[in-house]
Design a protein around this motif. Structure first.
Motif, PDB file in Angstrom:
ATOM      1  N   VAL A 156      33.986  30.529  43.644  1.00 29.62           N
ATOM      2  CA  VAL A 156      34.668  30.975  42.432  1.00 29.62           C
ATOM      3  C   VAL A 156      35.829  30.014  42.191  1.00 29.62           C
ATOM      4  CG1 VAL A 156      35.919  32.879  41.342  1.00 29.62           C
ATOM      5  CG2 VAL A 156      34.093  33.367  42.995  1.00 29.62           C
ATOM      6  N   ARG A 157      35.791  29.299  41.073  1.00 28.78           N
ATOM      7  CA  ARG A 157      36.813  28.291  40.852  1.00 28.78           C
ATOM      8  C   ARG A 157      38.193  28.930  40.742  1.00 28.78           C
ATOM      9  NH1 ARG A 157      36.850  23.360  36.504  1.00 28.78           N
ATOM     10  NH2 ARG A 157      34.603  23.581  36.773  1.00 28.78           N
ATOM     11  N   VAL A 158      39.129  28.361  41.494  1.00 27.72           N
ATOM     12  CA  VAL A 158      40.496  28.868  41.465  1.00 27.72           C
ATOM     13  C   VAL A 158      41.384  27.946  40.654  1.00 27.72           C
ATOM     14  CG1 VAL A 158      42.528  29.307  42.880  1.00 27.72           C
ATOM     15  CG2 VAL A 158      40.300  30.127  43.639  1.00 27.72           C
ATOM     16  N   SER A 159      41.227  26.635  40.876  1.00 21.92           N
ATOM     17  CA  SER A 159      42.061  25.701  40.123  1.00 21.92           C
ATOM     18  C   SER A 159      41.463  24.304  40.162  1.00 21.92           C
ATOM     19  CB  SER A 159      43.489  25.664  40.686  1.00 21.92           C
ATOM     20  OG  SER A 159      43.533  24.853  41.846  1.00 21.92           O
ATOM     21  N   VAL A 178      38.203  26.210  45.292  1.00 19.88           N
ATOM     22  CA  VAL A 178      37.450  27.441  45.029  1.00 19.88           C
ATOM     23  C   VAL A 178      37.812  28.509  46.054  1.00 19.88           C
ATOM     24  CG1 VAL A 178      35.484  26.200  44.022  1.00 19.88           C
ATOM     25  CG2 VAL A 178      35.445  26.799  46.466  1.00 19.88           C
ATOM     26  N   ALA A 179      37.617  29.747  45.639  1.00 25.30           N
ATOM     27  CA  ALA A 179      37.634  30.868  46.581  1.00 25.30           C
ATOM     28  C   ALA A 179      36.189  31.126  46.972  1.00 25.30           C
ATOM     29  CB  ALA A 179      38.228  32.102  45.919  1.00 25.30           C
ATOM     30  N   PRO A 201      42.607  33.293  37.861  1.00 25.50           N
ATOM     31  CA  PRO A 201      41.652  33.282  36.754  1.00 25.50           C
ATOM     32  C   PRO A 201      40.786  34.544  36.748  1.00 25.50           C
ATOM     33  CG  PRO A 201      41.033  31.660  38.421  1.00 25.50           C
ATOM     34  CD  PRO A 201      42.364  32.203  38.824  1.00 25.50           C
ATOM     35  N   SER A 202      40.191  34.828  35.599  1.00 26.42           N
ATOM     36  CA  SER A 202      39.468  36.105  35.454  1.00 26.42           C
ATOM     37  C   SER A 202      38.296  36.208  36.426  1.00 26.42           C
ATOM     38  CB  SER A 202      38.999  36.283  34.012  1.00 26.42           C
ATOM     39  OG  SER A 202      38.200  35.193  33.619  1.00 26.42           O
ATOM     40  N   GLY A 203      37.604  35.082  36.683  1.00 26.93           N
ATOM     41  CA  GLY A 203      36.477  35.119  37.619  1.00 26.93           C
ATOM     42  C   GLY A 203      36.924  35.503  39.016  1.00 26.93           C
ATOM     43  N   LEU A 204      38.084  35.008  39.403  1.00 26.50           N
ATOM     44  CA  LEU A 204      38.619  35.377  40.716  1.00 26.50           C
ATOM     45  C   LEU A 204      38.989  36.855  40.733  1.00 26.50           C
ATOM     46  CD1 LEU A 204      39.776  34.437  43.542  1.00 26.50           C
ATOM     47  CD2 LEU A 204      41.984  34.418  42.363  1.00 26.50           C
ATOM     48  N   GLY A 205      39.611  37.306  39.655  1.00 27.06           N
ATOM     49  CA  GLY A 205      39.988  38.716  39.568  1.00 27.06           C
ATOM     50  C   GLY A 205      38.783  39.631  39.731  1.00 27.06           C
ATOM     51  N   ARG A 206      37.664  39.253  39.110  1.00 24.25           N
ATOM     52  CA  ARG A 206      36.451  40.074  39.227  1.00 24.25           C
ATOM     53  C   ARG A 206      35.945  40.094  40.665  1.00 24.25           C
ATOM     54  NH1 ARG A 206      35.405  37.742  34.202  1.00 24.25           N
ATOM     55  NH2 ARG A 206      34.115  36.100  35.108  1.00 24.25           N
ATOM     56  N   ALA A 207      35.953  38.908  41.312  1.00 21.97           N
ATOM     57  CA  ALA A 207      35.480  38.842  42.699  1.00 21.97           C
ATOM     58  C   ALA A 207      36.379  39.681  43.607  1.00 21.97           C
ATOM     59  CB  ALA A 207      35.438  37.384  43.174  1.00 21.97           C
ATOM     60  N   LEU A 208      37.694  39.567  43.415  1.00 20.24           N
ATOM     61  CA  LEU A 208      38.628  40.326  44.255  1.00 20.24           C
ATOM     62  C   LEU A 208      38.434  41.830  44.058  1.00 20.24           C
ATOM     63  CD1 LEU A 208      41.839  38.161  43.700  1.00 20.24           C
ATOM     64  CD2 LEU A 208      40.630  38.431  45.874  1.00 20.24           C
ATOM     65  N   LEU A 254      47.555  42.529  44.693  1.00 20.56           N
ATOM     66  CA  LEU A 254      46.697  42.907  45.826  1.00 20.56           C
ATOM     67  C   LEU A 254      46.715  44.413  46.041  1.00 20.56           C
ATOM     68  CD1 LEU A 254      47.262  40.308  48.700  1.00 20.56           C
ATOM     69  CD2 LEU A 254      45.555  40.303  46.882  1.00 20.56           C
ATOM     70  N   ALA A 255      47.905  45.004  45.912  1.00 19.52           N
ATOM     71  CA  ALA A 255      48.041  46.435  46.169  1.00 19.52           C
ATOM     72  C   ALA A 255      47.185  47.244  45.192  1.00 19.52           C
ATOM     73  CB  ALA A 255      49.510  46.845  46.069  1.00 19.52           C
ATOM     74  N   ALA A 256      46.932  46.674  44.023  1.00 19.31           N
ATOM     75  CA  ALA A 256      46.165  47.400  42.999  1.00 19.31           C
ATOM     76  C   ALA A 256      44.653  47.248  43.177  1.00 19.31           C
ATOM     77  CB  ALA A 256      46.580  46.904  41.615  1.00 19.31           C
ATOM     78  N   LEU A 257      44.238  46.404  44.127  1.00 25.33           N
ATOM     79  CA  LEU A 257      42.797  46.195  44.317  1.00 25.33           C
ATOM     80  C   LEU A 257      42.169  47.376  45.062  1.00 25.33           C
ATOM     81  CD1 LEU A 257      42.714  42.456  45.482  1.00 25.33           C
ATOM     82  CD2 LEU A 257      42.076  43.350  43.225  1.00 25.33           C
TER      83      LEU A 257
END
Ligand code: ZN
Length: 300
Positions: A156-159, A178-179, A201-208, A254-257
């Motif tokens: 998952v691309r991070v930057s 990438v993550a 990024p949104s893709g990372l947010g979805r994976a997390l 993180l706490a909200a995941l």
């Protein structure tokens, strides 16, 4: 799926060889403060492990974890390969330390492979010693690590943050960092490993949000820490690492995941969390967040 934490420090480790800051000096006096470069190992199938990022400490990390020891035959190793999240020196200088291998499987994005080949001449330098067998890590596409049906990794691309040595390389902007979203297809459990977070990024947010366990960038406690420490005039964010605390800090996110386990890794030697007694550990614990420790085993 079993995951072992092999190291938890940012570049230089703790202590860093040329540094006498509070954290490094304390690490020389107290072994509990010491941290090797950030890395994990993933058991892809019984007795076959992939090490994520080849740090300068990789041989010591293998020695410190009996699951990764060779045997019973003299040259049989449970280390099946290396996965790279980026081409940073602290995540790739361990490849030459593995040159005694007959061959070495390295899983990386095309961008990372090109950077190592052209920026560090890694293939050419290692060719007389071992052969690197590259496996492509395409973005957003699960890649089975050790046969279908087992553990798969997805980049998952991070930057697009390049290593400094690659700043002038004629390479396109791409998946420089990438993550890894690691899924055990047997149990359905998954882990996200993201040792460098320049953004969210949104893709990372979805994976997390989909993971049972997340292990992420905890390089700096707050955004001003690098400047306050006097080694740079840049903020943590400008250096490509979202800070843990403060406005825009990652702890609140993180706490909200929904993940059952949330851990920080990749601590810089200036991070107050290198002190095992620092209040920040209690603050994070109150938010359901841990700081990863070396040798830690995570079963998913
Ligand atoms: Zn230091």
């Amino acid at each position: 799926m079993r995951v072992r934490v092999l190291g938890t420090a940012a570049g230089g480790g703790v202590p860093q060889w040329n540094c006498a800051c509070h954290g490094c000096a304390a690490a020389r006096a107290h072994p509990s403060w010491r941290r090797l470069h950030a890395s994990i190992a993933i058991e892809a199938s019984p007795g076959r492990w992939y090490v994520v990022n080849a740090t300068p400490d990789i041989a010591e990390q293998i020695e410190a974890n009996p699951d990764l020891h060779p045997g019973p035959e003299r040259r049989r190793t449970p280390v099946a390969g290396v996965v790279l999240t980026d081409a940073e020196l602290d995540h790739t200088l361990g490849l030459p330390r593995l040159r005694e291998a007959r061959d070495l499987r390295v899983v990386a994005t095309g961008t990372v492979r090109d950077a190592l080949a052209r920026g560090l001449r890694m293939d050419r330098v290692l060719a007389p010693y071992t052969s690197l067998t590259w496996s492509d890590l395409p973005e957003d596409e699960p890649v089975p690590l050790d046969g279908a049906g087992g553990v798969a990794i997805r980049a998952v691309r991070v930057s697009g943050k390049r290593p400094r040595y690659a700043a002038d390389l004629d390479l396109p902007d791409g998946a420089w960092s990438v993550a890894l979203h690691v899924t055990d297809r047997r149990s359905g459990a998954s882990l996200v490993y993201a040792p460098a977070l320049a953004g969210w990024p949104s893709g990372l947010g979805r994976a997390l949000s989909a993971a049972d366990c997340v292990i992420v960038d905890g390089t700096f406690w707050d955004d001003d820490e690098p400047r306050r420490s006097g080694f740079t005039d840049r903020t943590a964010t400008a250096m490509g690492h979202l800070p843990i605390s403060g406005p825009g800090g990652t702890a609140a996110r993180l706490a909200a995941l929904p993940a059952a386990r949330r851990l920080y890794t990749h601590l810089n030697n200036t991070n107050p969390l290198v002190d095992p007694g620092h209040d920040g550990h209690r603050t994070l614990a109150g938010m359901g967040i841990e700081v990863a420790s070396e040798g830690q085993v995570i079963d998913l």
